[in-house]
Design an enzyme around this catalytic site. Structure first.
Site, PDB file in Angstrom:
ATOM      1  N   LEU A  92       0.910  -1.220  -0.010  1.00 13.31           N
ATOM      2  CA  LEU A  92       0.020  -0.098   0.032  1.00 13.31           C
ATOM      3  C   LEU A  92       0.926   0.917  -0.103  1.00 13.31           C
ATOM      4  CD1 LEU A  92      -2.766  -0.709   2.756  1.00 13.31           C
ATOM      5  CD2 LEU A  92      -3.027  -0.121   0.370  1.00 13.31           C
ATOM      6  N   ASP A  93       0.667   2.147  -0.662  1.00  7.34           N
ATOM      7  CA  ASP A  93       1.524   3.290  -0.962  1.00  7.34           C
ATOM      8  C   ASP A  93       1.571   3.937   0.709  1.00  7.34           C
ATOM      9  OD1 ASP A  93       1.986   3.483  -3.414  1.00  7.34           O
ATOM     10  OD2 ASP A  93      -0.078   3.997  -3.885  1.00  7.34           O
TER      11      ASP A  93
END
Length: 183
Positions: free
Chosen positions: A41-42
């Protein structure tokens, strides 16, 4: 016996064990040794992240041919329309790529939602709304690109489910062993 962990990744934390560019990383959350993130996930996204010591599971989760579902809640700028949701469902083009069809629906802000630190910027003259999307692919920053392509930029993004594993009541920074079947 392999171990699988569901982690509620907080905003601003990298999906790797080494801090970088001033962002904290997974090394500060007390995970058992030998596990790795099964996907990412960023740093500016939140929610469900799986970690495991099972290399075959990581490969399966990351291989696009398995098309495992991932569900996201996105807070978007503006009042999202049924037409925009329909476009998301059919697939949209961004950066020369056409996304696969997905499920999408207008959602309400969930009662269980934790506050984000820092908060999403508030602008009195621009409303926000929520959309829930379930994708079977995972291009870099895909949800953000998709919502922007239909005219509703993402302000906040939370992954709530990976396969059969739901975030549930885990708070940011908390994790638990996964006992349910993932896919």
């Amino acid at each position: 016996m392999s171990s699988v962990i569901l982690f509620n990744k907080p905003f601003g934390v990298l999906s790797q064990f080494t801090p970088e560019a001033g962002h904290p990383a997974l090394d500060q959350f007390g995970f058992p040794p030998g596990i790795y993130a099964a996907g990412r996930l960023d740093h500016d996204s939140e929610g469900a992240l799986l970690l495991t010591d099972d290399g075959k599971l990581i490969k399966r989760l990351l291989d696009p041919k398995f098309e495992h579902p991932r569900t996201y809640l996105a807070q978007v700028e503006g009042k999202i329309t049924k037409e925009a949701v329909q476009k998301l469902m059919q697939g949209v083009t961004f950066k020369g790529y056409r996304s696969k069809p997905c499920t999408a629906e207008i959602a309400t802000e969930p009662e269980w939602l934790w506050p984000r630190n820092p908060p999403v910027r508030f602008r009195a003259n621009i409303p926000t709304s929520w959309v829930r999307l379930t994708l079977i692919e995972g291009k870099n920053r895909q949800v953000r690109h998709m919502t922007a392509a239909v005219g509703f930029p993402t302000l906040r993004l939370i992954r709530t489910r990976i396969g059969n594993v739901e975030l549930g009541d885990l708070q940011p920074g908390q994790w638990r062993a996964v006992t349910e079947k993932i896919l």
